[in-house]
Design a protein around this motif. Structure first.
Motif: not given
Lengths: 116, 110
Positions: B13-14, B16
């Motif tokens: 996910r953005e 991470e």
């Protein structure tokens, strides 16, 4: 400045035919590499030129493949008696100085070869 | 002689972080890292030349352990633009061949 260019962008040929793929490296780059990339795989080394000479052609799969770089700039990859297994994207890369250890490789957009 | 990369694929996910590893069975002069987006040519990220050397490039950094013949690429606070296939590339001591690794597909989702 202009980047590495490759022509044609796409080539469809019939089994058994002869093809030539062209690479125009960045002006002044002395090192030139040819790679072959199949779907889902990493680029596979074919041959490396330093100037006009093939410094290492150990990656060429067989004697149907040949590459030249007569004036130390443009290179041509030649494939004789093409087979369906030759279908892949052929990538060319150039580098400013000898050896990949010290210099990044600049890649062309590739030629997609399809052998029917 | 092809370097082995792990993992083969990762979805983030953005925001991470991720680590991609590259391991060779041969002694190495250097390790390069490239990113390739679908249908495009590989694009250079960085070169590492010395054992233990680390380099950074915005939020992407890498390390190279020459003795272990391993390199790792670190992506922090991943962005959507980081999506693509990452390849390490290696030049071994004895030749001019350049070997790309097996590749790691990275997908960043919102």
């Amino acid at each position: 400045g202009a980047g590495v260019s490759q022509t044609p962008s796409n080539k469809v040929t019939e089994k058994g035919k002869y093809v030539e793929l062209r690479c125009d490296p960045i002006s002044g780059h002395t090192a030139l590499y040819w790679y072959r990339q199949s779907l889902g795989q990493g680029p596979e080394f074919l041959i490396y030129f330093q100037g006009t000479g093939a410094a290492d052609d150990s990656g060429l799969p067989n004697d149907r493949f040949f590459a030249v770089r007569p004036e130390g700039s443009v290179s041509t990859l030649k494939i004789q008696r093409t087979e369906r297994g030759d279908s892949a994207v052929y990538l060319c890369a150039s580098s400013p100085l000898r050896g990949s250890s010290y210099n990044e490789q600049f890649f062309g957009p590739g030629t997609r070869l399809t052998v029917l | 002689q092809q370097p082995v990369q792990s993992p083969q694929a990762v979805i983030l996910r953005e925001g991470e972080d991720a680590v991609i590893n590259c391991s060779s069975s041969k002694a190495l002069y250097s390790v390069h890292w490239y990113r390739q987006k679908h249908g495009e040519a590989p694009v250079f990220l960085m070169i590492l030349l010395k054992g233990g050397e680390q380099k950074g490039h915005d939020k992407i950094s890498a390390s190279f352990n020459e003795k272990k013949q391993q390199s790792s690429l670190y992506l922090t606070a991943s962005q959507l633009s980081y999506s693509g296939t990452y390849f390490c590339g290696t030049e071994i001591m004895t030749g001019n061949q350049f070997y790309f690794g097996t590749g790691t597909s990275l997908t960043v989702i919102p």
